[in-house]
Design a protein around this motif. Structure first.
Motif, PDB file in Angstrom:
ATOM      1  N   ILE A   1       0.849  -1.198   0.000  1.00 57.22           N
ATOM      2  CA  ILE A   1       0.000   0.000   0.000  1.00 57.22           C
ATOM      3  C   ILE A   1       0.882   1.244   0.000  1.00 57.22           C
ATOM      4  CG2 ILE A   1      -1.640   1.356   1.373  1.00 57.22           C
ATOM      5  CD1 ILE A   1      -2.863  -1.379   2.252  1.00 57.22           C
ATOM      6  N   ASN A   2       1.890   1.256   0.858  1.00 54.60           N
ATOM      7  CA  ASN A   2       2.797   2.408   0.932  1.00 54.60           C
ATOM      8  C   ASN A   2       3.590   2.587  -0.360  1.00 54.60           C
ATOM      9  OD1 ASN A   2       1.935   2.974   3.532  1.00 54.60           O
ATOM     10  ND2 ASN A   2       3.519   1.726   4.476  1.00 54.60           N
ATOM     11  N   ALA A   3       4.026   1.481  -0.961  1.00 57.65           N
ATOM     12  CA  ALA A   3       4.759   1.558  -2.228  1.00 57.65           C
ATOM     13  C   ALA A   3       3.867   2.124  -3.334  1.00 57.65           C
ATOM     14  CB  ALA A   3       5.275   0.174  -2.623  1.00 57.65           C
ATOM     15  N   CYS A   4       2.605   1.741  -3.328  1.00 60.18           N
ATOM     16  CA  CYS A   4       1.674   2.274  -4.321  1.00 60.18           C
ATOM     17  C   CYS A   4       1.527   3.777  -4.173  1.00 60.18           C
ATOM     18  CB  CYS A   4       0.315   1.598  -4.183  1.00 60.18           C
ATOM     19  SG  CYS A   4      -0.900   2.258  -5.347  1.00 60.18           S
ATOM     20  N   LEU A   5       1.400   4.246  -2.953  1.00 62.09           N
ATOM     21  CA  LEU A   5       1.267   5.689  -2.718  1.00 62.09           C
ATOM     22  C   LEU A   5       2.505   6.440  -3.213  1.00 62.09           C
ATOM     23  CD1 LEU A   5      -0.421   5.614   0.795  1.00 62.09           C
ATOM     24  CD2 LEU A   5      -1.494   6.206  -1.393  1.00 62.09           C
TER      25      LEU A   5
ATOM     26  N   LEU B   1      -5.658  -2.410  -7.083  1.00 65.70           N
ATOM     27  CA  LEU B   1      -5.089  -3.005  -8.293  1.00 65.70           C
ATOM     28  C   LEU B   1      -3.580  -3.197  -8.182  1.00 65.70           C
ATOM     29  CD1 LEU B   1      -7.098  -1.131 -11.057  1.00 65.70           C
ATOM     30  CD2 LEU B   1      -7.364  -3.505 -10.309  1.00 65.70           C
ATOM     31  N   TYR B   2      -2.901  -2.221  -7.587  1.00 64.64           N
ATOM     32  CA  TYR B   2      -1.457  -2.316  -7.388  1.00 64.64           C
ATOM     33  C   TYR B   2      -1.125  -3.519  -6.503  1.00 64.64           C
ATOM     34  CZ  TYR B   2       3.300  -0.729  -6.230  1.00 64.64           C
ATOM     35  OH  TYR B   2       4.653  -0.634  -6.064  1.00 64.64           O
ATOM     36  N   CYS B   3      -1.880  -3.670  -5.422  1.00 62.40           N
ATOM     37  CA  CYS B   3      -1.624  -4.783  -4.505  1.00 62.40           C
ATOM     38  C   CYS B   3      -1.940  -6.124  -5.153  1.00 62.40           C
ATOM     39  CB  CYS B   3      -2.414  -4.596  -3.211  1.00 62.40           C
ATOM     40  SG  CYS B   3      -1.789  -3.241  -2.200  1.00 62.40           S
ATOM     41  N   LYS B   4      -3.023  -6.182  -5.935  1.00 61.13           N
ATOM     42  CA  LYS B   4      -3.338  -7.423  -6.640  1.00 61.13           C
ATOM     43  C   LYS B   4      -2.231  -7.779  -7.624  1.00 61.13           C
ATOM     44  CE  LYS B   4      -7.436  -8.626  -7.862  1.00 61.13           C
ATOM     45  NZ  LYS B   4      -8.822  -8.802  -8.292  1.00 61.13           N
ATOM     46  N   ALA B   5      -1.664  -6.788  -8.246  1.00 62.31           N
ATOM     47  CA  ALA B   5      -0.615  -7.029  -9.234  1.00 62.31           C
ATOM     48  C   ALA B   5       0.705  -7.430  -8.602  1.00 62.31           C
ATOM     49  CB  ALA B   5      -0.407  -5.785 -10.086  1.00 62.31           C
ATOM     50  N   ASN B   6       0.933  -7.053  -7.358  1.00 67.54           N
ATOM     51  CA  ASN B   6       2.246  -7.267  -6.738  1.00 67.54           C
ATOM     52  C   ASN B   6       2.261  -8.232  -5.570  1.00 67.54           C
ATOM     53  OD1 ASN B   6       4.197  -5.340  -8.137  1.00 67.54           O
ATOM     54  ND2 ASN B   6       2.423  -4.054  -7.743  1.00 67.54           N
ATOM     55  N   PHE B   7       1.135  -8.767  -5.182  1.00 71.41           N
ATOM     56  CA  PHE B   7       1.073  -9.671  -4.041  1.00 71.41           C
ATOM     57  C   PHE B   7       1.250 -11.112  -4.500  1.00 71.41           C
ATOM     58  CE2 PHE B   7      -1.104 -12.443  -1.031  1.00 71.41           C
ATOM     59  CZ  PHE B   7      -0.566 -12.029   0.166  1.00 71.41           C
ATOM     60  N   GLY B   8       2.150 -11.824  -3.842  1.00 67.19           N
ATOM     61  CA  GLY B   8       2.311 -13.246  -4.123  1.00 67.19           C
ATOM     62  C   GLY B   8       2.782 -13.514  -5.537  1.00 67.19           C
ATOM     63  N   ASN B   9       2.104 -14.414  -6.220  1.00 64.60           N
ATOM     64  CA  ASN B   9       2.434 -14.791  -7.587  1.00 64.60           C
ATOM     65  C   ASN B   9       2.022 -13.660  -8.517  1.00 64.60           C
ATOM     66  OD1 ASN B   9       2.890 -15.978 -10.013  1.00 64.60           O
ATOM     67  ND2 ASN B   9       1.566 -17.743  -9.678  1.00 64.60           N
TER      68      ASN B   9
ATOM     69  N   GLY C   1      10.373   2.817 -16.670  1.00 64.30           N
ATOM     70  CA  GLY C   1      10.546   2.934 -15.235  1.00 64.30           C
ATOM     71  C   GLY C   1       9.446   3.694 -14.528  1.00 64.30           C
ATOM     72  N   LYS C   2       8.400   4.074 -15.245  1.00 63.95           N
ATOM     73  CA  LYS C   2       7.320   4.849 -14.629  1.00 63.95           C
ATOM     74  C   LYS C   2       6.095   3.969 -14.415  1.00 63.95           C
ATOM     75  CE  LYS C   2       8.605   9.391 -16.277  1.00 63.95           C
ATOM     76  NZ  LYS C   2       8.182  10.574 -16.993  1.00 63.95           N
ATOM     77  N   PHE C   3       5.495   4.125 -13.279  1.00 68.11           N
ATOM     78  CA  PHE C   3       4.294   3.403 -12.892  1.00 68.11           C
ATOM     79  C   PHE C   3       3.091   3.977 -13.638  1.00 68.11           C
ATOM     80  CE2 PHE C   3       0.680   3.665  -9.844  1.00 68.11           C
ATOM     81  CZ  PHE C   3       0.384   2.328  -9.747  1.00 68.11           C
ATOM     82  N   GLN C   4       2.298   3.104 -14.245  1.00 63.87           N
ATOM     83  CA  GLN C   4       1.075   3.549 -14.903  1.00 63.87           C
ATOM     84  C   GLN C   4      -0.053   2.624 -14.506  1.00 63.87           C
ATOM     85  OE1 GLN C   4       1.954   3.678 -19.085  1.00 63.87           O
ATOM     86  NE2 GLN C   4       2.832   5.709 -18.911  1.00 63.87           N
ATOM     87  N   ILE C   5      -0.948   3.121 -13.714  1.00 65.51           N
ATOM     88  CA  ILE C   5      -2.101   2.332 -13.299  1.00 65.51           C
ATOM     89  C   ILE C   5      -3.106   2.357 -14.439  1.00 65.51           C
ATOM     90  CG2 ILE C   5      -3.412   4.173 -12.171  1.00 65.51           C
ATOM     91  CD1 ILE C   5      -2.921   0.749 -10.635  1.00 65.51           C
TER      92      ILE C   5
END
Length: 87
Positions: free
Chosen positions: A28-32, A56-64, A77-81
């Motif tokens: 969550i903090n990384a997404c912010l 969405l960020y957490c779903k994309a980065n959690f676990g597998n 290198g830029k985040f695009q939701i």
């Protein structure tokens, strides 16, 4: 009203607190941070668009993370939701 953590856990189908401090809260903090780096000026976690971006960020980065590209993309290198959000 549900917290962002509760919404993320629901989206991830997690009922335990096992991953809260070790993985979910840091995501969550990384997404912010990534949203801020992407130019979002007002990071109000009560805003529905921000909450959705976090989920969405957490779903994309959690676990597998095989399905990560379904939710987010990183170009140059830029985040695009994958949401439309007015900056």
């Amino acid at each position: 009203m549900e917290t962002v953590l509760e919404q993320v856990k629901m989206a991830l189908r997690i009922k335990t607190t096992t991953f809260d401090n070790a993985e979910i809260t840091p995501l969550i903090n990384a997404c912010l941070v990534d949203l801020e780096l992407a130019g979002i000026k007002k990071l109000d976690i009560t805003d529905d668009a921000i909450k959705r971006a976090i989920v969405l960020y957490c779903k994309a980065n959690f676990g597998n993370v095989e399905d990560a590209e379904r939710f987010i993309s990183r170009e140059n290198g830029k985040f695009q939701i994958e949401l439309v959000y007015v900056v």
